[in-house]
Design an enzyme around this catalytic site. Structure first.
Site, PDB file in Angstrom:
ATOM      1  N   LYS A  45       4.709   0.733   9.463  1.00 57.88           N
ATOM      2  CA  LYS A  45       4.789   1.981   8.697  1.00 57.88           C
ATOM      3  C   LYS A  45       4.227   3.146   9.494  1.00 57.88           C
ATOM      4  O   LYS A  45       4.746   4.259   9.411  1.00 57.88           O
ATOM      5  CB  LYS A  45       4.025   1.828   7.379  1.00 57.88           C
ATOM      6  CG  LYS A  45       4.864   1.163   6.314  1.00 57.88           C
ATOM      7  CD  LYS A  45       4.189   1.234   4.962  1.00 57.88           C
ATOM      8  CE  LYS A  45       3.148   0.152   4.838  1.00 57.88           C
ATOM      9  NZ  LYS A  45       2.591   0.023   3.505  1.00 57.88           N
ATOM     10  N   GLU A 105       0.869  -1.162   0.000  1.00 53.06           N
ATOM     11  CA  GLU A 105       0.000   0.000   0.000  1.00 53.06           C
ATOM     12  C   GLU A 105       0.915   1.222   0.000  1.00 53.06           C
ATOM     13  O   GLU A 105       1.798   1.329   0.860  1.00 53.06           O
ATOM     14  CB  GLU A 105      -0.866  -0.013   1.268  1.00 53.06           C
ATOM     15  CG  GLU A 105      -1.926   1.047   1.228  1.00 53.06           C
ATOM     16  CD  GLU A 105      -2.781   1.104   2.487  1.00 53.06           C
ATOM     17  OE1 GLU A 105      -2.698   0.179   3.321  1.00 53.06           O
ATOM     18  OE2 GLU A 105      -3.528   2.086   2.614  1.00 53.06           O
ATOM     19  N   ARG A 131       5.301 -12.984   9.588  1.00 53.43           N
ATOM     20  CA  ARG A 131       5.985 -11.746   9.256  1.00 53.43           C
ATOM     21  C   ARG A 131       7.362 -11.733   9.907  1.00 53.43           C
ATOM     22  O   ARG A 131       7.611 -12.458  10.880  1.00 53.43           O
ATOM     23  CB  ARG A 131       5.180 -10.533   9.715  1.00 53.43           C
ATOM     24  CG  ARG A 131       4.700 -10.644  11.157  1.00 53.43           C
ATOM     25  CD  ARG A 131       3.882  -9.439  11.584  1.00 53.43           C
ATOM     26  NE  ARG A 131       4.731  -8.299  11.833  1.00 53.43           N
ATOM     27  CZ  ARG A 131       4.572  -7.134  11.225  1.00 53.43           C
ATOM     28  NH1 ARG A 131       3.611  -6.965  10.360  1.00 53.43           N
ATOM     29  NH2 ARG A 131       5.373  -6.130  11.509  1.00 53.43           N
TER      30      ARG A 131
HETATM   31  P1  ATP Z   1       2.701  -2.043   8.207  1.00 50.10           P
HETATM   32  O1  ATP Z   1       4.181  -2.076   8.271  1.00 50.10           O
HETATM   33  O2  ATP Z   1       2.154  -0.696   8.491  1.00 50.10           O
HETATM   34  O3  ATP Z   1       2.021  -3.165   8.937  1.00 50.10           O
HETATM   35  P2  ATP Z   1       1.622  -3.305   5.908  1.00 50.10           P
HETATM   36  O4  ATP Z   1       2.007  -4.653   6.285  1.00 50.10           O
HETATM   37  O5  ATP Z   1       0.176  -2.995   5.939  1.00 50.10           O
HETATM   38  O6  ATP Z   1       2.411  -2.233   6.689  1.00 50.10           O
HETATM   39  P3  ATP Z   1       1.711  -3.340   3.082  1.00 50.10           P
HETATM   40  O7  ATP Z   1       2.104  -2.249   2.194  1.00 50.10           O
HETATM   41  O8  ATP Z   1       0.289  -3.748   3.116  1.00 50.10           O
HETATM   42  O9  ATP Z   1       2.208  -2.943   4.508  1.00 50.10           O
HETATM   43  O10 ATP Z   1       2.631  -4.601   2.863  1.00 50.10           O
HETATM   44  C1  ATP Z   1       2.876  -5.158   1.618  1.00 50.10           C
HETATM   45  C2  ATP Z   1       3.173  -6.614   1.806  1.00 50.10           C
HETATM   46  O11 ATP Z   1       4.285  -6.787   2.658  1.00 50.10           O
HETATM   47  C3  ATP Z   1       2.009  -7.342   2.425  1.00 50.10           C
HETATM   48  O12 ATP Z   1       1.783  -8.524   1.697  1.00 50.10           O
HETATM   49  C4  ATP Z   1       2.466  -7.647   3.816  1.00 50.10           C
HETATM   50  O13 ATP Z   1       1.922  -8.863   4.258  1.00 50.10           O
HETATM   51  C5  ATP Z   1       3.982  -7.715   3.666  1.00 50.10           C
HETATM   52  N1  ATP Z   1       4.640  -7.352   4.915  1.00 50.10           N
HETATM   53  C6  ATP Z   1       4.451  -6.241   5.645  1.00 50.10           C
HETATM   54  N2  ATP Z   1       5.194  -6.262   6.776  1.00 50.10           N
HETATM   55  C7  ATP Z   1       5.888  -7.425   6.757  1.00 50.10           C
HETATM   56  C8  ATP Z   1       6.822  -8.046   7.651  1.00 50.10           C
HETATM   57  N3  ATP Z   1       7.200  -7.455   8.791  1.00 50.10           N
HETATM   58  N4  ATP Z   1       7.320  -9.239   7.304  1.00 50.10           N
HETATM   59  C9  ATP Z   1       6.953  -9.834   6.163  1.00 50.10           C
HETATM   60  N5  ATP Z   1       6.080  -9.320   5.290  1.00 50.10           N
HETATM   61  C10 ATP Z   1       5.536  -8.126   5.570  1.00 50.10           C
HETATM   62 MG    MG Z   2      -1.214  -4.071   4.718  1.00 48.72          MG
END
Ligand code: ATP
Ligand code: MG
Length: 581
Positions: free
Chosen positions: A290, A54, A280
């Site tokens: 984020k 996103e 994650r």
């Molecule tokens: P935030 O860090 O705010 O939780 P988010 O996970 O919502 O952000 P996105 O832009 O939706 O951020 O993430 C893009 C992809 O990266 C998604 O498929 C998410 O599952 C993956 N992702 C985000 N954080 C992690 C992490 N810590 N480890 C592995 N994959 C991740």
């Molecule tokens: Mg997300």
């Protein structure tokens, strides 16, 4: 299956981890699933993944795990991986983030070829999908307010109640939905909901909202839309539109999978995409959200998203991390379902391993102390040969100036040292790397009584190749010539947080600010480096002997005056642990 260090443990420290595996041996259950699917010729043997950020912030090291997994699967199985911006929420998104994400994925070494997509490009098709659900009696326009919807939803122990608008006819729903789209209603007046089951034990299936009214311009579609689809609706259908076969996401979406499947079952006829969840990445002493990272930027705690202390990919890049080290790290941690906390020491281990191989050696003194060599001819300067890399003769040699006055590290001299101090002391001897052995004969103090200058004698026969070159001396120091060296600024970093969040998801901003490490940045402005360093270009990396790995900053440098970021020190606990086993 090779055991590795992130499985089934809530918290995992470097000391508890088994020996380091070589890449490609860490377990990856997603790859195992894909392999099985291929064996059964599912999806006609296609493997198609996507990385769906996103664009509401910069990518962090956690995203790298997902990028490596998704793009890695395409490479491993001869498939494809799309980059898709999941830009369905106009309120928080921005093209600055889009640009940074593209740059970061490229930098990590992955290529989406011509498959750069935006969920917002699918708004017309998503709208059509919603109409299909309405026609099938599977979606309805609901006039309850957000609070009422929440109150009607029930709890984990109690079923929800059905909305009074649930029995509207398909024709009425279609009319209202079209009018929502036409902008007839204000924000929040109505929503489109799936008509599934208000008694479902899974809250996500209790008639979830699919569309909401939001009179807000979108960074790509402008004012074309005033209704926006929710993630849970847009995501599976975007996957289907792109022909994605394996939709890989993090564990928090596990409970959303039944809704994912409900939508694809009802709307997608052939080869519907399937969702798979993995754990994650969380790292010790590292924020991986984020929202919180944005907070640090907005509050000025850091200089920006690319501050070298940030765990963002742009921060790590500016700091001097290599994409190879990050990819290697992602390979080593493997992919499992149990959430775990990985020790940052492992990331640093991968980094040192890569930098040690590629970084040329140089000498720089962080906090200079002048040494005068009284028996060295006053005006003489000689150029001594120094290897650029001890393990790669092909990296060649350089000449470094040596003269009567040099600088050594302030902490490499002690007037009254404890036992086992093998650096310089009154009457003591040390070897100057690539140069001579010197003996301390005298010292000079400043007005405050601090040692400001040290006097020494050198052994002219102790130079490399000389008769006394092999003479045994315990300590070897780095140094630079006083006059011929160049002044430089160096920034030393420590982690931004003093400890890791217990529960990163529930982290409150206040907790975060109270746990910031006040010593995360130290600026050394009096450094002196060997002359060649003045020519270092942005992003160039070196090992400064005895000090660690450094990278010329890509922002704060003037021509001929690079600023160096310490990427990582030389101390390597992880390697010691691996050796001990
Ligand atoms: P935030 O860090 O705010 O939780 P988010 O996970 O919502 O952000 P996105 O832009 O939706 O951020 O993430 C893009 C992809 O990266 C998604 O498929 C998410 O599952 C993956 N992702 C985000 N954080 C992690 C992490 N810590 N480890 C592995 N994959 C991740
Ligand atoms: Mg997300």
């Amino acid at each position: 299956m090779p055991a590795f260090f992130c499985y089934n443990q809530v918290k995992l420290k470097a000391e508890e981890a088994p020996a380091i595996e070589t890449p490609h041996t860490a377990a990856n259950f997603i790859y195992a699933i894909i392999r099985e699917d291929l064996k059964q010729n599912k999806n006609a043997g296609r493997v198609h993944t996507r990385f769906p950020p996103e664009p509401n912030g910069y990518l962090h090291i956690g995203h790298a795990k997902s990028i490596c997994l998704n793009f890695g699967a395409a490479l491993e199985f001869g498939g494809k991986c799309n980059l898709r911006f999941d830009d369905t929420n106009p309120a928080k998104e921005d093209t600055e983030y889009v640009d940074s994400i593209r740059a970061d994925v490229r930098w990590l070494g992955f290529d989406w070829e011509d498959r750069l997509y935006y969920a917002s490009d699918y708004f017309p098709r998503l709208y059509d999908f919603a109409c299909r659900l309405i026609e099938k009696g599977l979606a309805y326009v609901c006039d309850l307010s957000a609070e009422e919807i929440r109150a009607y939803r029930g709890t984990l122990t109690e079923p929800g109640r059905e909305s009074p608008y649930r029995e509207r006819s398909a024709a009425e729903n279609m009319d209202l939905f079209q009018r929502m789209r036409a902008g007839e209603f204000p924000n929040g007046a109505r929503v489109l909901r799936a008509r599934i089951d208000m008694a479902s034990p899974n809250l996500n299936l209790r008639d979830p909202v699919l569309y909401r009214i939001l009179h807000q311009a979108h960074h790509r579609t402008g004012d074309a839309w005033c209704i926006y689809p929710l993630y849970d609706f847009a995501h599976p259908l975007s996957d289907a539109i792109e022909g994605v076969t394996h939709s890989i996401c993090t564990m928090e979406f596990e409970d959303h999978r039944p809704l994912y499947d409900w939508l694809t079952d009802n709307l997608i006829e052939e080869n519907p995409p399937r969702q798979y969840e993995f754990a994650r990445l969380d790292l010790t002493c590292t924020i991986m959200s984020k929202r919180l990272l944005r907070h640090l930027v907005e509050e000025g705690v850091v200089s920006g998203w690319d501050d070298p202390r940030m765990p963002t990919l742009s921060g790590l890049r500016r700091r001097g991390y290599t994409p190879e080290a990050i990819r290697n790290f992602c390979e080593r941690i493997g992919v499992a379902k149990a959430n775990s906390l990985v020790d940052t020491a492992l990331l640093e281990y991968c980094l040192r391993e890569d930098l040690n191989r590629r970084a040329e050696r140089r000498m720089l003194v962080l906090r200079p102390l002048k040494v005068v060599i009284d028996n060295y001819p006053p005006e003489q300067i000689e150029y001594l040969e120094a290897e650029n890399h001890p393990d790669s003769p092909e990296a060649g040699v350089r000449l470094i100036p040596f003269g009567r006055e040099i600088y050594i590290e302030n902490e490499d001299f002690m007037e009254d040292p404890p036992k086992k101090y093998f650096r310089l002391r009154p009457g003591g001897e040390v070897r100057l790397k690539h140069a001579y052995i010197i003996t301390c004969t005298d010292l000079v103090r400043d007005d405050a009584g601090r040692v400001s200058e040290v006097h020494c004698l050198y052994d002219p026969l102790s130079k490399s190749g000389g008769p006394n070159a092999g003479r045994k001396v315990r300590g070897t120091l780095h140094w630079v010539a006083a006059r011929e060296s160049v002044p430089l600024e160096v920034r030393l970093y420590d982690s931004l947080l003093q400890d890791a969040p217990e529960n990163p998801e529930a982290e409150e901003d206040g907790d975060l600010f109270s746990r910031l490490n006040p010593a995360s940045l130290e600026v050394c402005r009096e450094c002196r480096g060997e002359p060649a360093l003045a020519a270092a270009g942005p992003g160039e990396r070196f090992q400064f002997l005895r000090l660690g790995y450094f990278c010329a900053d890509s922002r704060d440098a003037a021509f001929g005056h690079p600023v160096f970021n310490r990427i990582v020190g030389l101390r390597d606990t992880w390697a010691k642990i691996a050796q001990a086993q």
